[in-house]
Design an enzyme around this catalytic site. Sequence first.
Site, PDB file in Angstrom:
ATOM      1  N   HIS A   1       1.762   4.898   4.543  1.00 55.26           N
ATOM      2  CA  HIS A   1       0.761   5.484   3.656  1.00 55.26           C
ATOM      3  C   HIS A   1       1.088   6.949   3.356  1.00 55.26           C
ATOM      4  CE1 HIS A   1      -2.660   2.431   4.733  1.00 55.26           C
ATOM      5  NE2 HIS A   1      -1.576   1.867   4.252  1.00 55.26           N
TER       6      HIS A   1
ATOM      7  N   SER B   1       0.802  -1.221   0.000  1.00 57.27           N
ATOM      8  CA  SER B   1       0.000   0.000   0.000  1.00 57.27           C
ATOM      9  C   SER B   1       0.837   1.274   0.000  1.00 57.27           C
ATOM     10  CB  SER B   1      -0.939   0.007   1.211  1.00 57.27           C
ATOM     11  OG  SER B   1      -0.200  -0.092   2.402  1.00 57.27           O
TER      12      SER B   1
END
Length: 355
Positions: free
Chosen positions: A316, A258
Amino acid sequence: MAWSCCAPVRQELWGCRSRARRFTLYPYTQQRNGFRRQAQKSDPHNSNVEAGTKPQKSGLSPTVQDPAFQKSSHSVKKLVKPLIFTVGFSGCAFGSAAIWQYEHLKARVQNYFEDARADWMDRIRPQKRLKFRKQVKLWWDSLSRGQRAVSGIIAANVLVFCLWRIPSLHRIMITYFTSNPASHALCSPMLLSTFSHFSFLHMAANMYVLWSFSTSIVSLLGREQFMALYFSAGVVSTFASYACKIATGRFGPSLGASGAIMTVLAAVCTKIPEAKLAIIFLPMFTFTAGNALKAIIALDSAGLLLGWKFFDHAAHLGGALFGMWYVTYGNNLIWNNREPVVKAWHTMRTWARKK
């Protein structure tokens, strides 16, 4: 939550997940500032029996008997090697991509007439291809350049996911395919962990986002530049995770693609902020890509400040900020100045051929 969006430049971004997931494997964290199992009372009458309890099981985390972690440290010195690896690997990634593009263009020019002749021969030659191979070729030709580019990445993630299913490899997988600043291995997991998923849902969600955005990102950057950006983003986002864990003392191994996917998402949303996005199950509600990116950054910032542990919010944010920086400034600073690398490669290639 999932998104289905369409850019005004006629590039469809179907089914984009609202948040790419990078999990933190806290079941292995036996102590807040250390990663060795808590010592258990030994039995004097049975000293040869291995101490320990049955490991915890989780659908998101692997079961490892004794992960090899060293004692955690808040020293900034632990970031020196990861920083050098991040800069060096990213430089090599973009340099290799520039050489790859040069070789690809050179091969296309040289093989233009050979390909035309081969197509003519195929028309007059009886076709003997198997039906299955023909169907596969038709499917492959129907994919966009971006979808072809990410197919190898998805295949690598599936392979690593299958390796997690082999119990005898768990110790190796937790050491080299999860990123943790308190681990003995610091540098190689920064890249390998971006291809690592223990949960099928985790992998499916991340690969779905990557597949959805692949057409747009490759259209914006090209295949070679995209590959360099993706691999560099995985390392950069992991370095951000390392820095945050050392600064806060909230240690724990992480894995997932991610961080790199957030770079792709942020790059597309920054470059095409007016693109209309919609939740795939609620297509009547639409919003712009720019607002969606702001919401994701705000949510990850809140998770980082409040100490939410389910996602690696630092990875992230690191990936998203890297993507925004690259399409705004990095492209001009790095990719548009690749000419010296290409010239050096051309000179070396010519010299080697003459010898």
